[in-house]
Motif scaffolding. Structure first.
Motif, PDB file in Angstrom:
ATOM      1  N   ASP A   1      21.802   1.957 -12.525  1.00  8.29           N
ATOM      2  CA  ASP A   1      22.668   0.771 -12.635  1.00  8.29           C
ATOM      3  C   ASP A   1      22.447   0.053 -13.967  1.00  8.29           C
ATOM      4  O   ASP A   1      23.397  -0.414 -14.601  1.00  8.29           O
ATOM      5  N   LEU A   2      21.181  -0.031 -14.387  1.00  8.22           N
ATOM      6  CA  LEU A   2      20.870  -0.657 -15.678  1.00  8.22           C
ATOM      7  C   LEU A   2      21.537   0.122 -16.811  1.00  8.22           C
ATOM      8  O   LEU A   2      22.129  -0.476 -17.717  1.00  8.22           O
ATOM      9  N   LEU A   3      21.482   1.438 -16.760  1.00  9.22           N
ATOM     10  CA  LEU A   3      22.110   2.254 -17.804  1.00  9.22           C
ATOM     11  C   LEU A   3      23.624   2.069 -17.822  1.00  9.22           C
ATOM     12  O   LEU A   3      24.240   2.102 -18.886  1.00  9.22           O
ATOM     13  N   GLU A   4      24.224   1.845 -16.662  1.00  8.75           N
ATOM     14  CA  GLU A   4      25.659   1.550 -16.621  1.00  8.75           C
ATOM     15  C   GLU A   4      25.950   0.225 -17.326  1.00  8.75           C
ATOM     16  O   GLU A   4      26.923   0.112 -18.077  1.00  8.75           O
TER      17      GLU A   4
ATOM     18  N   VAL B   1      32.619  -3.537 -23.599  1.00 10.45           N
ATOM     19  CA  VAL B   1      33.357  -4.059 -22.454  1.00 10.45           C
ATOM     20  C   VAL B   1      32.904  -5.496 -22.207  1.00 10.45           C
ATOM     21  O   VAL B   1      33.700  -6.352 -21.840  1.00 10.45           O
ATOM     22  N   VAL B   2      31.600  -5.724 -22.416  1.00 11.02           N
ATOM     23  CA  VAL B   2      31.020  -7.067 -22.358  1.00 11.02           C
ATOM     24  C   VAL B   2      30.187  -7.268 -23.626  1.00 11.02           C
ATOM     25  O   VAL B   2      29.723  -6.306 -24.236  1.00 11.02           O
ATOM     26  N   ASN B   3      30.028  -8.513 -24.037  1.00  7.78           N
ATOM     27  CA  ASN B   3      29.242  -8.803 -25.240  1.00  7.78           C
ATOM     28  C   ASN B   3      27.748  -8.790 -24.986  1.00  7.78           C
ATOM     29  O   ASN B   3      26.958  -8.438 -25.857  1.00  7.78           O
ATOM     30  N   GLU B   4      27.379  -9.216 -23.767  1.00  2.12           N
ATOM     31  CA  GLU B   4      25.962  -9.257 -23.417  1.00  2.12           C
ATOM     32  C   GLU B   4      25.822  -9.219 -21.913  1.00  2.12           C
ATOM     33  O   GLU B   4      26.777  -9.487 -21.183  1.00  2.12           O
ATOM     34  N   ILE B   5      24.619  -8.858 -21.483  1.00  2.00           N
ATOM     35  CA  ILE B   5      24.309  -8.929 -20.062  1.00  2.00           C
ATOM     36  C   ILE B   5      23.021  -9.721 -19.896  1.00  2.00           C
ATOM     37  O   ILE B   5      22.165  -9.744 -20.778  1.00  2.00           O
ATOM     38  N   LYS B   6      22.943 -10.376 -18.756  1.00  5.04           N
ATOM     39  CA  LYS B   6      21.744 -11.114 -18.377  1.00  5.04           C
ATOM     40  C   LYS B   6      21.420 -10.702 -16.960  1.00  5.04           C
ATOM     41  O   LYS B   6      22.243 -10.867 -16.061  1.00  5.04           O
ATOM     42  N   LEU B   7      20.235 -10.130 -16.765  1.00  2.00           N
ATOM     43  CA  LEU B   7      19.810  -9.710 -15.444  1.00  2.00           C
ATOM     44  C   LEU B   7      18.528 -10.431 -15.079  1.00  2.00           C
ATOM     45  O   LEU B   7      17.528 -10.333 -15.800  1.00  2.00           O
TER      46      LEU B   7
ATOM     47  N   PHE C   1      15.541   0.190 -27.046  1.00  2.00           N
ATOM     48  CA  PHE C   1      15.579  -0.139 -25.628  1.00  2.00           C
ATOM     49  C   PHE C   1      16.286   0.959 -24.838  1.00  2.00           C
ATOM     50  O   PHE C   1      15.800   1.384 -23.786  1.00  2.00           O
ATOM     51  N   LEU C   2      17.419   1.409 -25.334  1.00  2.00           N
ATOM     52  CA  LEU C   2      18.165   2.474 -24.669  1.00  2.00           C
ATOM     53  C   LEU C   2      17.299   3.728 -24.539  1.00  2.00           C
ATOM     54  O   LEU C   2      17.249   4.353 -23.475  1.00  2.00           O
ATOM     55  N   HIS C   3      16.601   4.097 -25.589  1.00  2.00           N
ATOM     56  CA  HIS C   3      15.718   5.267 -25.561  1.00  2.00           C
ATOM     57  C   HIS C   3      14.620   5.098 -24.508  1.00  2.00           C
ATOM     58  O   HIS C   3      14.312   6.039 -23.761  1.00  2.00           O
ATOM     59  N   LEU C   4      14.029   3.905 -24.438  1.00  5.02           N
ATOM     60  CA  LEU C   4      12.994   3.623 -23.444  1.00  5.02           C
ATOM     61  C   LEU C   4      13.542   3.810 -22.034  1.00  5.02           C
ATOM     62  O   LEU C   4      12.928   4.488 -21.200  1.00  5.02           O
ATOM     63  N   ILE C   5      14.696   3.239 -21.740  1.00  4.00           N
ATOM     64  CA  ILE C   5      15.256   3.292 -20.388  1.00  4.00           C
ATOM     65  C   ILE C   5      15.693   4.713 -20.022  1.00  4.00           C
ATOM     66  O   ILE C   5      15.456   5.176 -18.893  1.00  4.00           O
ATOM     67  N   GLU C   6      16.302   5.431 -20.953  1.00  4.87           N
ATOM     68  CA  GLU C   6      16.690   6.827 -20.671  1.00  4.87           C
ATOM     69  C   GLU C   6      15.457   7.687 -20.410  1.00  4.87           C
ATOM     70  O   GLU C   6      15.459   8.520 -19.498  1.00  4.87           O
TER      71      GLU C   6
END
Length: 123
Positions: A41-44, A53-59, A109-114
């Motif tokens: 879900d985070l990767l999505e 599609v969005v400028n930023e996300i906050k979780l 960050f993307l590399h870490l999560i993948e």
């Protein structure tokens, strides 16, 4: 960003070791990211930012919040988000900040999560 993943054989949970400047990401990922579904879900959400599609996300998580835009990712402990006056830390106490707040570039960050997802799928 350098990282190393391990499996805790007692608890069965995945752990991550990150460089000193990124320790808060390790704590956040260990607390929130033990479920493959959560990481997917985070990767999505990351993909939505990447595709603009969005400028930023906050979780908001249990102890940390993730703030992500197309340039950087940041995790912040909820204690820092309170409206209390900031207290200046002196000397060695400033290292504590590294455990409760961290940021890095979007691609790191993307590399870490993948990589985390691959590790969870293979553990």
């Amino acid at each position: 960003m350098e990282f190393e993943f391990r499996k805790d054989f007692i608890s069965g949970e995945a752990t991550v070791k990150l460089s000193m400047d990124h320790e808060a990401f390790a704590t956040w990922l260990e607390q929130e990211g033990q479920s493959i579904n959560w990481v997917e879900d985070l990767l999505e959400n990351i993909s939505r930012v990447q595709q603009r599609v969005v400028n930023e996300i906050k979780l908001a998580g249990s102890e940390f919040s993730l703030l992500l835009n197309e340039e950087e990712a940041q995790v912040i402990n909820h204690s820092l988000l309170n409206n209390f006056d900031e207290i200046e830390l002196e000397g060695d106490l400033s290292f504590y900040d590294l455990e409760i707040e961290a940021s890095c570039g979007f691609e790191d960050f993307l590399h870490l999560i993948e990589s985390w997802l691959l590790f969870l799928q293979n553990k």
